[in-house]
Scaffold this motif. Structure first.
Motif, PDB file in Angstrom:
ATOM      1  N   GLY A  48       0.792  -1.222   0.000  1.00 62.90           N
ATOM      2  CA  GLY A  48       0.000   0.000   0.000  1.00 62.90           C
ATOM      3  C   GLY A  48       0.819   1.265   0.000  1.00 62.90           C
ATOM      4  O   GLY A  48       0.290   2.337  -0.302  1.00 62.90           O
ATOM      5  N   VAL A  49       2.111   1.177   0.339  1.00 65.06           N
ATOM      6  CA  VAL A  49       2.951   2.374   0.341  1.00 65.06           C
ATOM      7  C   VAL A  49       3.253   2.851  -1.071  1.00 65.06           C
ATOM      8  O   VAL A  49       3.617   4.015  -1.273  1.00 65.06           O
ATOM      9  CB  VAL A  49       4.267   2.105   1.109  1.00 65.06           C
ATOM     10  CG1 VAL A  49       5.232   1.246   0.289  1.00 65.06           C
ATOM     11  CG2 VAL A  49       4.949   3.407   1.524  1.00 65.06           C
ATOM     12  N   ARG A 186      12.291   6.482   8.581  1.00 64.37           N
ATOM     13  CA  ARG A 186      13.166   5.338   8.343  1.00 64.37           C
ATOM     14  C   ARG A 186      12.966   4.702   6.967  1.00 64.37           C
ATOM     15  O   ARG A 186      13.380   3.562   6.732  1.00 64.37           O
ATOM     16  CB  ARG A 186      12.958   4.281   9.430  1.00 64.37           C
ATOM     17  CG  ARG A 186      11.563   3.674   9.502  1.00 64.37           C
ATOM     18  CD  ARG A 186      11.407   2.792  10.732  1.00 64.37           C
ATOM     19  NE  ARG A 186      10.115   2.123  10.775  1.00 64.37           N
ATOM     20  CZ  ARG A 186       9.887   0.896  10.302  1.00 64.37           C
ATOM     21  NH1 ARG A 186      10.872   0.205   9.757  1.00 64.37           N
ATOM     22  NH2 ARG A 186       8.694   0.358  10.383  1.00 64.37           N
ATOM     23  N   ALA A 187      12.347   5.438   6.064  1.00 70.38           N
ATOM     24  CA  ALA A 187      12.109   4.910   4.724  1.00 70.38           C
ATOM     25  C   ALA A 187      12.621   5.863   3.653  1.00 70.38           C
ATOM     26  O   ALA A 187      12.726   7.076   3.864  1.00 70.38           O
ATOM     27  CB  ALA A 187      10.622   4.638   4.516  1.00 70.38           C
ATOM     28  N   VAL A 188      12.945   5.290   2.493  1.00 67.92           N
ATOM     29  CA  VAL A 188      13.357   6.058   1.310  1.00 67.92           C
ATOM     30  C   VAL A 188      12.532   5.559   0.127  1.00 67.92           C
ATOM     31  O   VAL A 188      12.379   4.347  -0.059  1.00 67.92           O
ATOM     32  CB  VAL A 188      14.861   5.880   1.017  1.00 67.92           C
ATOM     33  CG1 VAL A 188      15.246   6.587  -0.286  1.00 67.92           C
ATOM     34  CG2 VAL A 188      15.703   6.407   2.173  1.00 67.92           C
ATOM     35  N   TYR A 189      11.995   6.491  -0.646  1.00 66.94           N
ATOM     36  CA  TYR A 189      11.170   6.157  -1.814  1.00 66.94           C
ATOM     37  C   TYR A 189      11.772   6.872  -3.015  1.00 66.94           C
ATOM     38  O   TYR A 189      11.941   8.089  -3.002  1.00 66.94           O
ATOM     39  CB  TYR A 189       9.736   6.640  -1.578  1.00 66.94           C
ATOM     40  CG  TYR A 189       8.686   6.081  -2.514  1.00 66.94           C
ATOM     41  CD1 TYR A 189       8.756   6.272  -3.898  1.00 66.94           C
ATOM     42  CD2 TYR A 189       7.588   5.388  -2.009  1.00 66.94           C
ATOM     43  CE1 TYR A 189       7.780   5.765  -4.743  1.00 66.94           C
ATOM     44  CE2 TYR A 189       6.596   4.883  -2.849  1.00 66.94           C
ATOM     45  CZ  TYR A 189       6.690   5.075  -4.202  1.00 66.94           C
ATOM     46  OH  TYR A 189       5.712   4.581  -5.054  1.00 66.94           O
ATOM     47  N   LYS A 214       5.435  11.605   0.264  1.00 71.25           N
ATOM     48  CA  LYS A 214       5.597  11.990   1.666  1.00 71.25           C
ATOM     49  C   LYS A 214       4.387  11.576   2.491  1.00 71.25           C
ATOM     50  O   LYS A 214       4.523  11.106   3.638  1.00 71.25           O
ATOM     51  CB  LYS A 214       5.839  13.496   1.767  1.00 71.25           C
ATOM     52  CG  LYS A 214       7.207  13.923   1.244  1.00 71.25           C
ATOM     53  CD  LYS A 214       7.456  15.414   1.462  1.00 71.25           C
ATOM     54  CE  LYS A 214       8.861  15.792   1.070  1.00 71.25           C
ATOM     55  NZ  LYS A 214       9.149  17.232   1.320  1.00 71.25           N
ATOM     56  N   ALA A 215       3.196  11.732   1.927  1.00 68.94           N
ATOM     57  CA  ALA A 215       1.985  11.323   2.639  1.00 68.94           C
ATOM     58  C   ALA A 215       1.947   9.809   2.832  1.00 68.94           C
ATOM     59  O   ALA A 215       1.559   9.318   3.907  1.00 68.94           O
ATOM     60  CB  ALA A 215       0.746  11.795   1.874  1.00 68.94           C
ATOM     61  N   LYS A 216       2.379   9.055   1.810  1.00 72.08           N
ATOM     62  CA  LYS A 216       2.400   7.593   1.911  1.00 72.08           C
ATOM     63  C   LYS A 216       3.385   7.131   2.976  1.00 72.08           C
ATOM     64  O   LYS A 216       3.084   6.255   3.797  1.00 72.08           O
ATOM     65  CB  LYS A 216       2.762   6.986   0.560  1.00 72.08           C
ATOM     66  CG  LYS A 216       1.715   7.135  -0.523  1.00 72.08           C
ATOM     67  CD  LYS A 216       0.745   5.969  -0.499  1.00 72.08           C
ATOM     68  CE  LYS A 216      -0.128   5.968  -1.747  1.00 72.08           C
ATOM     69  NZ  LYS A 216      -1.001   4.788  -1.810  1.00 72.08           N
ATOM     70  N   LEU A 217       4.580   7.705   2.973  1.00 70.87           N
ATOM     71  CA  LEU A 217       5.599   7.299   3.954  1.00 70.87           C
ATOM     72  C   LEU A 217       5.148   7.656   5.367  1.00 70.87           C
ATOM     73  O   LEU A 217       5.385   6.898   6.311  1.00 70.87           O
ATOM     74  CB  LEU A 217       6.934   7.952   3.629  1.00 70.87           C
ATOM     75  CG  LEU A 217       7.616   7.507   2.332  1.00 70.87           C
ATOM     76  CD1 LEU A 217       8.970   8.197   2.187  1.00 70.87           C
ATOM     77  CD2 LEU A 217       7.795   6.002   2.283  1.00 70.87           C
ATOM     78  N   TYR A 220       2.548   4.876   6.316  1.00 69.37           N
ATOM     79  CA  TYR A 220       2.976   3.488   6.422  1.00 69.37           C
ATOM     80  C   TYR A 220       4.246   3.295   7.245  1.00 69.37           C
ATOM     81  O   TYR A 220       4.425   2.275   7.902  1.00 69.37           O
ATOM     82  CB  TYR A 220       3.173   2.893   5.034  1.00 69.37           C
ATOM     83  CG  TYR A 220       1.874   2.535   4.360  1.00 69.37           C
ATOM     84  CD1 TYR A 220       1.308   1.281   4.527  1.00 69.37           C
ATOM     85  CD2 TYR A 220       1.195   3.468   3.578  1.00 69.37           C
ATOM     86  CE1 TYR A 220       0.100   0.953   3.924  1.00 69.37           C
ATOM     87  CE2 TYR A 220      -0.011   3.154   2.977  1.00 69.37           C
ATOM     88  CZ  TYR A 220      -0.549   1.881   3.152  1.00 69.37           C
ATOM     89  OH  TYR A 220      -1.754   1.570   2.569  1.00 69.37           O
ATOM     90  N   TYR A 221       5.149   4.282   7.212  1.00 69.26           N
ATOM     91  CA  TYR A 221       6.425   4.147   7.925  1.00 69.26           C
ATOM     92  C   TYR A 221       6.774   5.446   8.641  1.00 69.26           C
ATOM     93  O   TYR A 221       7.763   6.096   8.319  1.00 69.26           O
ATOM     94  CB  TYR A 221       7.542   3.733   6.954  1.00 69.26           C
ATOM     95  CG  TYR A 221       7.255   2.371   6.360  1.00 69.26           C
ATOM     96  CD1 TYR A 221       7.481   1.223   7.104  1.00 69.26           C
ATOM     97  CD2 TYR A 221       6.707   2.248   5.084  1.00 69.26           C
ATOM     98  CE1 TYR A 221       7.173  -0.031   6.584  1.00 69.26           C
ATOM     99  CE2 TYR A 221       6.406   1.003   4.564  1.00 69.26           C
ATOM    100  CZ  TYR A 221       6.629  -0.141   5.312  1.00 69.26           C
ATOM    101  OH  TYR A 221       6.330  -1.381   4.803  1.00 69.26           O
ATOM    102  N   PRO A 222       5.928   5.857   9.602  1.00 71.68           N
ATOM    103  CA  PRO A 222       6.171   7.124  10.299  1.00 71.68           C
ATOM    104  C   PRO A 222       7.428   7.057  11.161  1.00 71.68           C
ATOM    105  O   PRO A 222       7.873   5.970  11.544  1.00 71.68           O
ATOM    106  CB  PRO A 222       4.914   7.283  11.159  1.00 71.68           C
ATOM    107  CG  PRO A 222       4.408   5.895  11.358  1.00 71.68           C
ATOM    108  CD  PRO A 222       4.740   5.155  10.089  1.00 71.68           C
TER     109      PRO A 222
END
Length: 222
Positions: A48-49, A186-189, A214-217, A220-222
């Motif tokens: 979903g991210v 803690r995520a990179v897209y 940015k909204a997705k991260l 899902y991975y705040p």
């Protein structure tokens, strides 16, 4: 620098890019995902991210359903120009390709790290790799030649880069990647838009796409 066995037709010639972008689709056949929904994980990342096809950079062509890469090497692959084989430090990863009927392939890659510090270290290493990318990838008999990396703008505070490259030994037939890499928590897209248009096309608008990443991260991975 590595490209995971991607093939594309350019001017009637099939070229094999082997070193530039991370997590391109392997030659094995896999069914596309008809939707991108939460609850399904690939390599430890909630699907979903991923951006939907409607949220990809607007290119004036409709994107098809995403092809989810079952062979994503998030542990050793990074964004364009990453020194392939070096450990990323990621604990999970996901890759997908969204293609239009002609001219464009949008590669979406997600890396999830044990901590925000680890994600920041990954981004710093990638930026260091950008500085040596052209020298490391000259025209040759195999692999990919990289001719230029230029910052062409910003989208919501994120650099948008243009990478001009060619598949060896056809180094006179160039194409471009428009690259935006978003680190948050803690995520990179990364969205890396492969552009096969002729000439010297204008940059693609990434503002809406980066805002959605940015909204997705954050969700899902705040």
């Amino acid at each position: 620098m590595h490209l995971a066995a991607a093939r594309a037709a350019l001017g009637g010639v099939t070229v094999v890019t082997a070193m530039l972008l991370t997590a391109l689709p392997a030659t094995a056949v896999a069914a596309p995902a008809s939707t991108v929904q939460g609850g399904t994980t690939e390599a430890g990342v909630d699907r979903g991210v991923l951006l939907t096809k409607a949220e990809q950079p607007p290119v004036g062509q409709a994107y098809g359903d995403p092809w989810i890469d079952p062979y994503s090497e998030h542990d050793v692959n990074g964004p364009s120009c990453w020194d392939y084989g070096r450990r990323t430090g990621a604990s999970a990863g996901l890759g997908a390709r969204f293609a239009t009927p002609t001219s464009f392939h949008s590669y979406n890659d997600v890396w999830v790290f044990p901590s925000a510090d680890a994600a920041a270290a990954f981004e710093r290493q990638w930026r260091a790799d950008l500085a040596t990318c052209v020298d490391r990838n000259p025209p040759a008999e195999t692999g990919t030649a990289v001719f230029d990396i230029t910052k062409v703008g910003e989208a919501d505070g994120v650099d948008v880069l243009r990478v001009t490259a060619a598949s060896n030994p056809y180094s006179t037939i160039t194409y471009r990647f428009w690259v935006a890499v978003v680190r948050q928590g803690r995520a990179v897209y990364a969205v890396q838009l492969l552009d096969y248009r002729n000439g010297d096309p204008q940059p693609m608008p990434f503002d809406g796409t980066v805002a959605k990443i940015k909204a997705k991260l954050a969700a899902y991975y705040p």
